[in-house]
Structure formats: structure tokens, C-alpha cells
Design a protein around this motif. Sequence first.
Motif, short mmCIF file in Angstrom:
data_model
loop_
_atom_site.label_atom_id
_atom_site.label_comp_id
_atom_site.label_asym_id
_atom_site.label_seq_id
_atom_site.Cartn_x
_atom_site.Cartn_y
_atom_site.Cartn_z
N GLY A 127 -17.81 0.82 -1.25
CA GLY A 127 -17.86 1.17 -2.67
C GLY A 127 -16.52 1.61 -3.22
N SER A 128 -16.55 2.07 -4.48
CA SER A 128 -15.33 2.44 -5.19
C SER A 128 -15.49 3.79 -5.88
N ARG A 165 -12.88 6.47 -8.60
CA ARG A 165 -11.63 6.65 -9.33
C ARG A 165 -11.38 8.14 -9.50
N ARG A 211 -6.13 -1.36 -0.72
CA ARG A 211 -7.45 -0.84 -1.13
C ARG A 211 -7.33 0.19 -2.26
N PHE A 212 -6.28 1.00 -2.23
CA PHE A 212 -6.09 2.06 -3.22
C PHE A 212 -4.96 1.68 -4.16
N THR A 213 -5.09 2.10 -5.41
CA THR A 213 -4.04 1.87 -6.40
C THR A 213 -3.78 3.17 -7.15
N GLU A 227 -7.34 4.73 -7.92
CA GLU A 227 -8.46 3.80 -7.84
C GLU A 227 -8.65 3.46 -6.38
N MET A 228 -9.85 3.76 -5.86
CA MET A 228 -10.14 3.54 -4.44
C MET A 228 -11.23 2.50 -4.31
N ASN A 229 -10.92 1.40 -3.64
CA ASN A 229 -11.87 0.30 -3.46
C ASN A 229 -12.10 0.04 -1.98
N ASN A 230 -13.18 -0.66 -1.69
CA ASN A 230 -13.52 -0.99 -0.30
C ASN A 230 -13.38 0.25 0.59
N MET A 231 -14.04 1.29 0.18
CA MET A 231 -13.87 2.56 0.87
C MET A 231 -14.55 2.57 2.23
#
Length: 122
Positions: free
Chosen positions: A16-17, A19, A66-68, A81-85
Motif C-alpha cells: 500500500g501507500s 503520504r 518506492r519513496f519520493t 510519498e511512500m509506495n509499495n510499502m
Amino acid sequence: QVQLVESGGGLVQPGGSLRLSCAASGSIVSIYAMDWYRQAPGKQRELVAVIASDGGTNYADSVKGRFTISRDGARNEMYLEMNNMKPEDTAVYYCKAEGVITGVGVGPYDYWGQGTQVTVSS
């Protein structure tokens, strides 16, 4: 007095993601760089990502791709922004403002937020 307040933490499933946001307030004239750190239970605090005043960024190897990290210099706000956690992303996340100058020539000093909990679990 400068204050940093993080928000956006919570519980998310693997993959999941989330922010995170960090808002800096006070009589701030300039901030050299803003950072995200995290600290998992029983572990040392580690640097996750950095964004400089010129927009340059750097990431820990564990979060690259994964993070921006981003920043709104006009508002003195920063985001992650954290994705594919992953479960190993579980930690308290802290924001840090480096090289803050306040008032008339006061500083530079560093400031920390109080942290926000991020838990990655099914």
C-alpha cells in the motif's frame, strides 16, 4: 521559536501507500535542507530521504524507487510519498529541518518534529 509537525502516519497493508507531511512554522527566513528519518523499535534512527533548498534529493538504498520526497519552499512544507510499502518500513518517522535561519541573522540551527507512527501490516 520553530516548530515542525508531522502528519499522515497510520496503518497500511503491504504493497500500500501513505503520504507524510511536515509543516515548519515560526519566524523562518530560510531552510537549507529538510530530511525524513525513521526509527524502528530496537534500532537506531536512520536517514530515509533528504531534499535541499535547490531541490536536490537523496534516498536511502532501502527506499529508492518506492519513496519520493518533495518540498514546498514557499510554505515551508515537506512531503514523503511512500509506495509499495513493506513491513520493514514500520517505524516512527521524523522530519528534520537543517540550517534554519530565523529572525534577523539568527541561526543556522536544526529542528526536529515529534514523529508520526507508520505501521505496515496485514
